[in-house]
Design an enzyme around this catalytic site. Structure first.
Site: not given
Ligand code: 2HA
Ligand code: ZN
Length: 266
Positions: A122, A145, A147, A217
């Protein structure tokens, strides 16, 4: 060249704090396998005096990021696990320096020809966000980022794939949320991760928010330091958890009233 890591206390503490947060992401279940990625603008604390860049691997960027010329970043590696970064950060993360034309970067933490790995898949989204921060001159250094299960779950309900209803729900579930996330989250409809389109939409969402929520996501959050950035995601996830806990106990959550919320905004 000065050794990048030698006697650099600020760099060591940023790496240590990032490793701590990587561990929290794993413990919370927000970083399964190699999920999630972090980048931190370390240009101000890394005094890199390099005359000869030839020992370092150089990679082209698909775009140019003019505001990031000569900037340095600590970045998690592609395919690397947050739980491994927590234990051994520099075997799972790298330091990159963007060149003067801002269309490529050196990996300063590796030597050309050595067994090496690349930055997060990313990276374009991360650099695009750092470029936005540089353009507006705001102080954020961290892009994170993750999840975040609770927030992803909300985006599976059509009614919450709408920025207003999403923020009203999140603010309404817990007083801390409006206090610490006053701008709420920006909603990004489902798109292919790693694509130019999702990078553009994320940058757009972060113009007015500190967190972008990607439908089905995860989140992209920005902040001044890695702990603060984690805190904002943690607070949002708490609100979502309160909502789901009420739902599963067959309680219709009343939420904070408009006047309770407006008192908190003062
Ligand atoms: O790094 O989360 O969106 C792996 C992820 C891609
Ligand atoms: Zn991701």
């Amino acid at each position: 060249m000065k050794d990048l890591f030698k006697h650099n206390k600020p760099l060591h503490s940023i790496i240590r704090e990032t490793a701590e947060v990587a561990g929290y992401l794993w413990q919370r279940g927000w970083a399964e396998r190699n999920a999630g990625n972090i980048s931190i603008n370390i240009s101000e604390i890394v005094d890199i005096e390099i005359i000869d860049y030839s020992p370092f691997p150089f990679l082209d960027l698909p775009f140019s990021y003019p505001k990031l010329a000569d900037s340095s970043f600590l970045v998690t590696g592609t395919g690397k696990r947050m739980r491994d970064f927590a234990n051994s950060p520099m075997n799972n993360g790298i330091v990159i320096k963007v060149n003067q034309s801002a269309n490529g970067y050196w990996i300063l933490s590796q030597k050309a020809g050595s067994s090496s790995f690349l930055p997060t898949s990313e990276l374009s989204t991360h650099l695009g966000i750092h470029q936005l921060i540089a353009e507006r001159g705001s102080p954020e250094k961290v892009v994170l980022h993750a999840h975040t299960t609770e927030l992803i779950a909300l985006t599976h309900a059509e009614e919450f794939c709408n920025q207003d209803s999403l923020n009203n729900l999140l603010w309404g579930m817990h007083p801390e949320t409006i206090v610490f996330v006053p701008k709420g989250v920006g909603f990004v409809p489902y798109m292919l991760p790693g694509s130019v389109e999702i990078a553009m939409e994320t940058i757009k969402a972060l113009q007015n928010h500190d967190v972008a929520l990607w439908e089905k996501h995860g989140v992209f959050a920005i902040g001044n330091c890695v702990h603060e950035t984690f805190d904002v995601i943690d607070i949002l996830a708490k609100s979502a958890r309160i909502y789901f806990m009420c739902q599963s106990a067959n309680i219709l959550p009343r939420g904070l009233t408009a006047s309770q919320l407006s008192d908190l905004k003062l």
